[in-house]
Design an enzyme around this catalytic site. Structure first.
Site, short mmCIF file in Angstrom:
data_model
loop_
_atom_site.label_atom_id
_atom_site.label_comp_id
_atom_site.label_asym_id
_atom_site.label_seq_id
_atom_site.Cartn_x
_atom_site.Cartn_y
_atom_site.Cartn_z
N ASP B 25 0.99 -1.20 -0.07
CA ASP B 25 0.13 -0.12 -0.06
C ASP B 25 1.03 1.33 -0.22
OD1 ASP B 25 -2.12 -1.72 0.36
OD2 ASP B 25 -2.79 -0.85 2.29
N LYS B 82 -8.22 0.37 -5.10
CA LYS B 82 -9.39 -0.26 -4.41
C LYS B 82 -10.89 0.38 -4.78
CE LYS B 82 -6.98 -1.48 -0.28
NZ LYS B 82 -6.84 -3.01 -0.13
N GLY B 154 -5.15 -2.85 8.90
CA GLY B 154 -4.78 -1.61 9.71
C GLY B 154 -4.39 -1.99 11.16
N ARG B 166 -6.04 -20.40 7.32
CA ARG B 166 -6.40 -21.87 7.69
C ARG B 166 -7.71 -22.28 7.38
NH1 ARG B 166 -2.53 -24.17 10.26
NH2 ARG B 166 -0.79 -22.98 11.45
N GLY B 215 -2.84 -7.25 8.39
CA GLY B 215 -2.04 -7.42 9.42
C GLY B 215 -0.73 -7.63 9.36
N GLY B 236 0.01 -3.61 4.12
CA GLY B 236 -0.75 -2.53 3.89
C GLY B 236 -0.09 -1.30 4.93
#
Lengths: 233, 295
Positions: B25, B82, B154, B166, B215, B236
């Site tokens: 990002d 986006k 974020g 998973r 994350g 990001g």
């Protein structure tokens, strides 16, 4: 960690079903009659090339560090992002050994970003401050993103010298490959310019045969490089 | 010799060429150049990174075309952007800007409560987020050429990306090993197109490239997602919210390229300065959980 994939029929990678990182079966050593193709595996379309070579009847190895270059009969630099690939090739100390092996005559084939890396120089039309490093091996100037951005990526049936019949050309943000020396042989040319060029042991294609499920260009590379497939099909 | 642009094949192929890479990002041309020099395979052009979208509140929309254009001028690698879930006109605008990949993203405020975009109508490829296999296959059924986990963007907290990765991989393994007669019921229960469920059954993998997102803040986070079986990572806020973005960006690229070598991960992780601060997921209210947007 070395990853050799033997060409034996029934190898798990012979099916599309296999994740990129299945446990490698133990490989037979490379040698006459059992050629081993290295596929640079730092980023990009690696698995697709490995699979195409297995289908063409030769073993393949993912190359991530200089030690993985030992004993290979040919090297493929796959498609991916050329700036990323070049940064990683340098970071992991692969640039000098690849240049040395190519100068000694190791057959090397670059597809798309891989072809950009093999070129003598790289140009680009949209950015004023463009200056991109490459390995500088083949007498070819690569014009990056020559057809435009992704919305102009295309498929087109193409004619390739040495391949019988039309071949499905898949061009993704593809470069043009302009010879700047006398001897590169043009194997395929579109209206815009050359897209498949061979100079001795160096092969550069701006399209992606590894995405088509058609291994005729992989076989052309093996045959043209004097590498016999272990199992003809 | 007829030429066909924007086919599904070249959309899928573009995603395949991003494998093993890091998509970053960025909000300015300078950040885009830093990302490119660090070895990013693409950048996501934004007005605000997700951490700031969280802090800022209000409605988050597609970025200003001027911001996107400036970033396109700054780099030669692919530029993604986006649009809001269901906002097909934002997607049309991004296509007109010749963006290389559109992310129909839950990080922005959804524009339609019932429907995602019909992505088959576009020549530009789409990537969409998912939390489970059914959601991934619904998006592919709508024409997505690439899938990513939603994670919890974020936060600098990788736990949700791990959960979603998973979940997807576990369900793929289950469908792959399932007797064929159970597939129709599985498709009904997952709310996924039968044809795609059948493809997963036969191939044991998603029919498109599958990245991790949400994350990821450290080289070890990125390598962990790769070892779990993801094809690449989106980072990001994790880079430009850290104390030394240039070094962290390069370290994450290097970690992804050699994800299965702990010695390399250790080497590239050393002395990177402070990672982004991060948020514990349980501290988020339900309304702040971006991954719950979309269906």
């Amino acid at each position: 960690m070395e990853r050799d994939w033997p060409a034996a029929a029934g190898s798990p990678l012979a099916e599309r079903a296999v994740p990129d990182r299945a446990a490698p079966p133990s490989g037979a050593p490379a040698g006459p009659g059992n050629p081993l193709v290295g596929v640079l595996a730092l980023q990009g379309g690696v698995r697709e090339h490995v699979q195409a070579f297995l289908e063409a009847g030769v073993s393949a190895r993912e190359v991530r560090s200089p030690a993985h270059l030992d004993g290979i009969s040919a090297l493929v630099i796959p498609g991916g992002e050329s700036t990323t690939l070049m940064a990683l090739v340098r970071r992991w100390g692969l640039d000098s050994p690849i240049i040395a092996l190519a100068r000694e005559g190791l057959p090397v084939w670059g597809t798309c970003a891989g072809a950009v890396l093999l070129s003598r120089s790289v140009i680009e039309s949209e950015h004023d401050d463009f200056d991109q490093a490459c390995l500088g091996l083949a007498g070819v100037r690569a014009l990056r993103n020559a057809f435009g951005r992704q919305s102009h990526s295309f498929t087109q049936s193409i004619a390739i010298r040495g391949v019988d019949g039309p071949f499905p050309g898949v061009f993704i943000r593809a470069p043009l490959l302009q010879p700047i020396e006398e001897d590169p042989e043009i194997l395929c040319c579109l209206d815009e310019g050359p897209v498949f060029v061979r100079q001795g042991n160096l092969w550069l294609s701006s399209f992606h045969p590894e995405l088509t499920g058609d291994d005729r260009v992989h076989r052309l590379f093996l045959r043209g490089s004097g590498i016999a497939a272990a199992t003809g099909r | 010799m007829q030429r066909e642009e924007g086919t599904y094949e070249v959309k899928l192929g573009h995603a395949q060429m991003l494998k093993g890479g890091v998509i970053m990002d960025v909000v300015t041309p300078d950040q885009a150049r830093i990302a490119e020099q660090a070895g990013a395979v693409a950048v996501m052009a934004l007005e605000r990174v997700p951490a700031d979208i969280r802090a800022h509140g209000g409605v988050a929309r597609m970025s200003d075309p001027e911001v996107i254009g400036a970033i396109q001028k700054a780099v030669t690698i692919p530029v993604m952007a986006k649009c809001r879930i269901g906002h097909f006109v934002e997607a049309q605008v991004l296509e007109a800007l010749e963006i290389d990949f559109i992310d129909e993203s839950e990080v922005l405020t959804p524009a339609d409560e019932s429907f995602h975009i019909d992505k088959w109508r576009f020549g530009v490829p789409f990537v969409c987020g998912c939390t489970c296999l059914g959601e991934a296959l619904r998006r592919i059924g709508e024409g997505a050429a690439m899938i990513r986990t939603k994670g919890e963007a974020g936060t600098g907290n990788v736990v949700e990306a791990v959960r979603h990765a998973r979940a997807v991989l576990g369900e793929i393994a289950r469908i792959h090993s399932m007797p064929a007669e159970e597939l129709m019921t599985a498709a009904r229960e997952m709310g996924a197109p039968f044809e795609l469920v059948n493809q997963v059954h036969e191939s044991g993998r998603l029919p498109v490239v599958n990245f991790a997102a949400g994350g990821i803040a450290t080289p070890a986070d990125a390598a962990m997602m790769m070892q779990l079986g993801m094809d690449g990572v989106f980072v990001g806020s994790g880079i430009f919210k850290s104390s030394d973005p240039e070094r962290r960006a390069r370290a994450i690229v290097e970690a992804v390229s050699r994800f299965d070598d702990p010695g390399v991960i250790a080497e590239v992780s050393a002395g990177l300065g402070e990672a982004m601060h991060g948020i514990e997921i349980s501290e988020l209210g339900d309304g702040e959980r971006l991954a719950r947007r979309g269906w």
